[in-house]
Scaffold this active site. Structure first.
Site, mmCIF file in Angstrom:
data_model
loop_
_atom_site.group_PDB
_atom_site.id
_atom_site.type_symbol
_atom_site.label_atom_id
_atom_site.label_comp_id
_atom_site.label_asym_id
_atom_site.label_seq_id
_atom_site.Cartn_x
_atom_site.Cartn_y
_atom_site.Cartn_z
ATOM 1 C CB CYS A 88 -0.916 0.014 1.212
ATOM 2 S SG CYS A 88 -2.145 -1.301 1.193
ATOM 3 C CD GLU B 77 -2.700 4.001 2.719
ATOM 4 O OE1 GLU B 77 -3.924 4.156 2.869
ATOM 5 O OE2 GLU B 77 -2.204 3.186 1.920
ATOM 6 C CB CYS C 227 -6.602 -1.504 3.514
ATOM 7 S SG CYS C 227 -4.840 -1.818 3.799
ATOM 8 C CB CYS D 86 -2.923 1.010 5.745
ATOM 9 S SG CYS D 86 -2.010 0.604 4.245
#
Length: 131
Positions: free
Chosen positions: A57, A59, A90, A93
């Protein structure tokens, strides 16, 4: 809900800029930006993979960039889709942000537009090593 400050709006724009610059179908479909307490901004894109389990991801990439720079006191983080819309992090994250920055704020979508919340609001009853 707290109102976004100008620095928060700038952070959303940083995430929008990175995904607009680096969007590539099938490779990068989320952009993220985080601001540290020192004021530095780290922007990153999602890394898609043919084997979905190993995708990373945006992030997480941004958190890694901040850690590599030695600036790990995360203040605020945001993610956006290719159209620049703020998206919620998500579950993985949320865990990662709260592990590395338990006092971080996260900009998330709401019916009235983007708003800011503590990461702890996104992950109630979080598992910790002490549990």
């Amino acid at each position: 809900m707290p109102e976004l400050q100008p620095a928060d709006v700038d952070l959303i724009e940083a995430a929008r800029s990175i995904i607009a610059l680096r969007y590539r179908e099938g490779y990068h479909h989320i952009g993220a930006a985080l601001r540290t307490r020192s004021g530095r901004v780290f922007s990153a894109v999602h890394l898609e993979a043919n084997v979905g389990r190993i995708a990373v991801c945006a992030e997480a990439v941004a958190l890694g960039m901040a850690a590599a720079a030695g600036d790990t006191h995360i203040d605020t983080i945001v993610a956006v889709d290719p159209k620049g819309r703020v998206v919620a992090p998500c579950g993985m994250c949320r865990e990662l942000i709260s592990d590395y920055a338990p006092a971080a704020q996260v900009i998330v979508p709401s019916p009235d537009g983007p708003t800011i919340v503590p990461v702890t609001d996104l992950l109630p009853n979080k598992y910790t090593r002490e549990d």
